[in-house]
Motif scaffolding. Sequence first.
Motif, PDB file in Angstrom:
ATOM      1  N   GLU A  76       0.827  -1.200   0.000  1.00 29.09           N
ATOM      2  CA  GLU A  76       0.000   0.000   0.000  1.00 29.09           C
ATOM      3  C   GLU A  76       0.871   1.263   0.000  1.00 29.09           C
ATOM      4  O   GLU A  76       0.586   2.230  -0.713  1.00 29.09           O
ATOM      5  N   GLN A  77       1.952   1.219   0.820  1.00 27.81           N
ATOM      6  CA  GLN A  77       2.853   2.372   0.863  1.00 27.81           C
ATOM      7  C   GLN A  77       3.546   2.584  -0.488  1.00 27.81           C
ATOM      8  O   GLN A  77       3.754   3.712  -0.937  1.00 27.81           O
ATOM      9  N   ARG A  78       3.928   1.439  -1.117  1.00 28.92           N
ATOM     10  CA  ARG A  78       4.561   1.538  -2.423  1.00 28.92           C
ATOM     11  C   ARG A  78       3.622   2.170  -3.442  1.00 28.92           C
ATOM     12  O   ARG A  78       4.019   3.036  -4.231  1.00 28.92           O
ATOM     13  N   LYS A  79       2.347   1.682  -3.409  1.00 29.50           N
ATOM     14  CA  LYS A  79       1.368   2.237  -4.342  1.00 29.50           C
ATOM     15  C   LYS A  79       1.139   3.721  -4.081  1.00 29.50           C
ATOM     16  O   LYS A  79       1.019   4.516  -5.023  1.00 29.50           O
ATOM     17  N   VAL A  80       1.071   4.052  -2.791  1.00 27.20           N
ATOM     18  CA  VAL A  80       0.902   5.476  -2.445  1.00 27.20           C
ATOM     19  C   VAL A  80       2.092   6.285  -2.950  1.00 27.20           C
ATOM     20  O   VAL A  80       1.949   7.378  -3.511  1.00 27.20           O
ATOM     21  N   ALA A  81       3.300   5.703  -2.732  1.00 31.73           N
ATOM     22  CA  ALA A  81       4.512   6.392  -3.194  1.00 31.73           C
ATOM     23  C   ALA A  81       4.530   6.528  -4.708  1.00 31.73           C
ATOM     24  O   ALA A  81       4.927   7.571  -5.257  1.00 31.73           O
ATOM     25  N   GLU A  82       4.113   5.429  -5.397  1.00 31.87           N
ATOM     26  CA  GLU A  82       4.081   5.481  -6.858  1.00 31.87           C
ATOM     27  C   GLU A  82       3.095   6.526  -7.344  1.00 31.87           C
ATOM     28  O   GLU A  82       3.359   7.263  -8.295  1.00 31.87           O
ATOM     29  N   LEU A  83       1.925   6.552  -6.648  1.00 29.90           N
ATOM     30  CA  LEU A  83       0.939   7.569  -7.023  1.00 29.90           C
ATOM     31  C   LEU A  83       1.485   8.975  -6.789  1.00 29.90           C
ATOM     32  O   LEU A  83       1.279   9.884  -7.598  1.00 29.90           O
ATOM     33  N   ALA A  84       2.177   9.134  -5.652  1.00 30.86           N
ATOM     34  CA  ALA A  84       2.764  10.447  -5.347  1.00 30.86           C
ATOM     35  C   ALA A  84       3.830  10.814  -6.369  1.00 30.86           C
ATOM     36  O   ALA A  84       3.906  11.955  -6.840  1.00 30.86           O
ATOM     37  N   THR A  85       4.655   9.768  -6.694  1.00 34.99           N
ATOM     38  CA  THR A  85       5.700  10.012  -7.698  1.00 34.99           C
ATOM     39  C   THR A  85       5.094  10.357  -9.047  1.00 34.99           C
ATOM     40  O   THR A  85       5.551  11.269  -9.748  1.00 34.99           O
ATOM     41  N   ALA A  86       4.047   9.572  -9.410  1.00 33.00           N
ATOM     42  CA  ALA A  86       3.385   9.833 -10.692  1.00 33.00           C
ATOM     43  C   ALA A  86       2.778  11.227 -10.717  1.00 33.00           C
ATOM     44  O   ALA A  86       2.852  11.943 -11.724  1.00 33.00           O
ATOM     45  N   ALA A  87       2.167  11.590  -9.569  1.00 29.52           N
ATOM     46  CA  ALA A  87       1.567  12.923  -9.493  1.00 29.52           C
ATOM     47  C   ALA A  87       2.636  14.007  -9.597  1.00 29.52           C
ATOM     48  O   ALA A  87       2.461  15.028 -10.278  1.00 29.52           O
ATOM     49  N   LYS A  88       3.773  13.734  -8.914  1.00 28.10           N
ATOM     50  CA  LYS A  88       4.862  14.700  -8.960  1.00 28.10           C
ATOM     51  C   LYS A  88       5.448  14.801 -10.364  1.00 28.10           C
ATOM     52  O   LYS A  88       5.745  15.902 -10.855  1.00 28.10           O
ATOM     53  N   GLU A  89       5.593  13.613 -11.015  1.00 36.21           N
ATOM     54  CA  GLU A  89       6.103  13.614 -12.382  1.00 36.21           C
ATOM     55  C   GLU A  89       5.138  14.322 -13.320  1.00 36.21           C
ATOM     56  O   GLU A  89       5.557  15.060 -14.227  1.00 36.21           O
ATOM     57  N   ALA A  90       3.852  14.089 -13.105  1.00 35.17           N
ATOM     58  CA  ALA A  90       2.853  14.766 -13.927  1.00 35.17           C
ATOM     59  C   ALA A  90       2.924  16.273 -13.710  1.00 35.17           C
ATOM     60  O   ALA A  90       2.827  17.057 -14.663  1.00 35.17           O
ATOM     61  N   GLU A  91       3.096  16.634 -12.443  1.00 35.77           N
ATOM     62  CA  GLU A  91       3.216  18.057 -12.122  1.00 35.77           C
ATOM     63  C   GLU A  91       4.476  18.649 -12.757  1.00 35.77           C
ATOM     64  O   GLU A  91       4.453  19.747 -13.309  1.00 35.77           O
ATOM     65  N   THR A  92       5.565  17.840 -12.679  1.00 43.17           N
ATOM     66  CA  THR A  92       6.822  18.295 -13.285  1.00 43.17           C
ATOM     67  C   THR A  92       6.676  18.437 -14.789  1.00 43.17           C
ATOM     68  O   THR A  92       7.152  19.406 -15.396  1.00 43.17           O
ATOM     69  N   ARG A  93       6.012  17.407 -15.403  1.00 47.93           N
ATOM     70  CA  ARG A  93       5.796  17.480 -16.843  1.00 47.93           C
ATOM     71  C   ARG A  93       4.941  18.673 -17.228  1.00 47.93           C
ATOM     72  O   ARG A  93       5.192  19.345 -18.230  1.00 47.93           O
ATOM     73  N   GLU A  94       3.938  18.935 -16.405  1.00 46.85           N
ATOM     74  CA  GLU A  94       3.069  20.075 -16.677  1.00 46.85           C
ATOM     75  C   GLU A  94       3.846  21.384 -16.553  1.00 46.85           C
ATOM     76  O   GLU A  94       3.703  22.294 -17.392  1.00 46.85           O
ATOM     77  N   LYS A  95       4.697  21.447 -15.520  1.00 45.52           N
ATOM     78  CA  LYS A  95       5.513  22.649 -15.350  1.00 45.52           C
ATOM     79  C   LYS A  95       6.493  22.807 -16.507  1.00 45.52           C
ATOM     80  O   LYS A  95       6.711  23.914 -17.002  1.00 45.52           O
ATOM     81  N   GLU A  96       7.124  21.664 -16.921  1.00 42.07           N
ATOM     82  CA  GLU A  96       8.056  21.713 -18.041  1.00 42.07           C
ATOM     83  C   GLU A  96       7.336  22.120 -19.319  1.00 42.07           C
ATOM     84  O   GLU A  96       7.862  22.901 -20.129  1.00 42.07           O
ATOM     85  N   LYS A  97       6.111  21.590 -19.479  1.00 40.93           N
ATOM     86  CA  LYS A  97       5.319  21.963 -20.643  1.00 40.93           C
ATOM     87  C   LYS A  97       5.022  23.459 -20.637  1.00 40.93           C
ATOM     88  O   LYS A  97       5.153  24.139 -21.656  1.00 40.93           O
ATOM     89  N   GLN A  98       4.625  23.934 -19.429  1.00 36.93           N
ATOM     90  CA  GLN A  98       4.336  25.357 -19.318  1.00 36.93           C
ATOM     91  C   GLN A  98       5.596  26.196 -19.555  1.00 36.93           C
ATOM     92  O   GLN A  98       5.552  27.250 -20.191  1.00 36.93           O
ATOM     93  N   ARG A  99       6.746  25.681 -19.031  1.00 33.83           N
ATOM     94  CA  ARG A  99       8.001  26.401 -19.237  1.00 33.83           C
ATOM     95  C   ARG A  99       8.370  26.458 -20.712  1.00 33.83           C
ATOM     96  O   ARG A  99       8.754  27.505 -21.235  1.00 33.83           O
ATOM     97  N   LEU A 100       8.237  25.286 -21.371  1.00 34.05           N
ATOM     98  CA  LEU A 100       8.550  25.242 -22.794  1.00 34.05           C
ATOM     99  C   LEU A 100       7.615  26.122 -23.599  1.00 34.05           C
ATOM    100  O   LEU A 100       8.033  26.788 -24.557  1.00 34.05           O
ATOM    101  N   GLU A 101       6.344  26.120 -23.201  1.00 35.80           N
ATOM    102  CA  GLU A 101       5.393  26.991 -23.892  1.00 35.80           C
ATOM    103  C   GLU A 101       5.756  28.459 -23.671  1.00 35.80           C
ATOM    104  O   GLU A 101       5.658  29.276 -24.588  1.00 35.80           O
ATOM    105  N   ALA A 102       6.173  28.755 -22.419  1.00 39.25           N
ATOM    106  CA  ALA A 102       6.580  30.134 -22.120  1.00 39.25           C
ATOM    107  C   ALA A 102       7.833  30.514 -22.899  1.00 39.25           C
ATOM    108  O   ALA A 102       7.940  31.620 -23.440  1.00 39.25           O
TER     109      ALA A 102
END
Length: 762
Positions: free
Chosen positions: A38-64
């Motif tokens: 359960e902790q691993r899944k939570v961590a993976e979800l957190a990591t995925a969310a963080k990666e998604a957030e990072t990708r979104e930020k990178e996308k926004q940065r690249l767009e900027a």
Amino acid sequence: MAAVALALLLGTAVSLFFGLHAQRIADDETKARKSAEEQRKVAELATAAKEAETREKEKQRLEAVAATRARDAEIVKFRNALLDAQLLHVNQIWERDPVEAMRMLHDEAVCPPEIRDFTWKLFEQLVPRERASWKNHTGNVVSLASSPNGRMLGSCGADGIKVRDIETGQLITSINEPAERIAFAPSGTVLVSTQGRRLLFWHVPSGKFAYALNAHDARIRAVTFDQMGNLLATSSLDKTVKVWDPNLGKLQQTLPGHDGEHGAIGFGIAANGKAETLTVSDRRLGIKKWNLATKEATTWKGFDDGGYVATLSPDGKTLAFGDTQFGSGEVGRMELRPSDPAEPTKQQISRRQSYLGHSRPLRAFAFSADSKLLASLDSGGIVKLWDTKREIDDWQKDAEYVTLTDSGTSASAIVFSASHQRRWFATGGVDGGVKVWHLEPQKPRGLESKLLGWYFALAISPDSKTVAAANTDSSGNGAGQIQLWDRATGERGKVFKAHIGHVWSLAFSPDGNTLASCAGDGKVILTDVTTGSPRFTLTDKPGPVRCVAFNRDRSLLASAHEDGNVRVWDVAKGQLRATLSGHVRSVFGVAFHPDGRTLASAGDDKTVRVWDVVEKRQRASIEGHTQAVWCVSFSPDGHTLASASVDKSIKFWDLEEASLKHRVTLTGHHSRIWSMTFSPDGKTLASGSGEGFAGCEVRLWDVLNGRPRGKLVSHSFEVRAVAFSPDGETLATSGFETLVYLWETTRRQPVPVVTPRPGQQP
């Protein structure tokens, strides 16, 4: 039995205990695994969310970043468009109005320093320049004079009079008699000087003394000839103005002067060329004007606010003046209107500390021969040029065009050329120095050869030191010789006898040691530049070879052939590497991409073809021109391919992976285009055209916008070749003429400075 039963019971209990303990341990492990999962899944979800957030930020940065780049690109295009428009305007006016052209070039709002390129630098070089500097005197230069034809400049001081040839700087006359004022007679063979109250007449160029006149009872302050040389006027501190017959040395009339010290004197000329009036001003700008026929005088009252230096325009219609006492920087002019002489218009265009004026006391003024320009000189050596064509009421707005020089020394005298054809002015300083400034259009420097003929091909060495041009003799037989020059000095170097027939193209290898040439004799020859000996003759096939080009690392050479093929050669071995077939008619031009493996070719079949020379295949064939394509060239960054055609157009193609996309078509040439070249910084494209006498010009283009920048028209016949020096400071052009022209953005030769040795005359 009881013991056995007890043992069995005890064993059962122990087994049950251990079983339960094992089960508990297993349950704990299961829970732990589940919890870890359960902790691993939570961590993976957190990591995925963080990666998604990072990708979104990178996308926004690249767009900027993309938006910023797009915005910056638009700003760059807009700024370049402004620069293009300004340079085009400069191109239209610089020959007839160099001062306005200089002002426009230095307007940082439309010509920011960071985007000034070859075209800007070229025009800045073409516009007025200091021509020469001479050490004429040991002390103050008190007066300067131009000969009527503008070929000679006279200067005087306490150590005598010097007359020099403007073009060569050669000393024509040296007179060891102190002088305070000098003037040339209209014939140019007589020079008059003042020495206290005396007038002295000298013969030019011998410097021989003719005669002297005791003209006044006090020091003479001004002397001038009329336009025909029949009259000489002098004004003096004895408060009189006298008119003389200089040919007979006789006084014609004495005119009462002013109560104050005279400031300017000048003849007014009638339509028939004869002197009609004589005008004199004093240091308070009181003005008296005599009709020489009737001897009637008109007087204007002076001003009571200080001492002025003044001068009259050659047409006698304008008085220019400036403050000599307080350094207020005041520069002004009066129009001497005959319709209302009692109230002349006075307009001061600058005040103390005004940016339009001088910050130091004024020392001298001078009008150009056509009275359209006024030069003002202050005690610090600052020279400003003013436009007298503007209405006097508008002078305060834009009258000052440009500050041409800060000599760094206290200046004392200034004069314009007396000739309409030779436009220059000169300044003199208290250090005895004289400087001459150029106001007529500069011309390109011409490289001459002893060889007769025309130059169809050009190349400049990678170190920018050597210019090579291929000669075709004027008889049309095609001498096939190649001439080298030192670019800095113009000195002729080696001559190679390479071909029989027209030499169509030259190319230096990247190391500068080898010169490739091709000609109508079907040969491609590699020549050792140092020895002049051929290294290889790569081909000897029938039919002209039109163009040669090295790749960047000099390992390959491409040649364009009349048989419709492009051949690629191994330079080190002198062997054929590949034959590229695709054009159905003659190939006129070839060019390597900066990557060294991509090659473009231009054909008589109206196509441009792009090749991969490593894989020996055609990458693309593009159409767009309506007539034969004569030459091609890649921009230095490799993003743009330019093609030029007999149809009088140039096209830019953007390079993509699979194709070439047409970006813009450049139009403006009025005849076929023979040659073109990118500047080393990739900002400017130069192209040469002509058919017989028609459309013979070099045009400059903005590569970013495809807009015209300027036009160079010194050629009288077809411009067959253009080449930029690798340092970006020179554009060489040639064609059906016996000269190779160099258009330079920096001075190749230093300003001549002539300094006398101790104890010797200069």
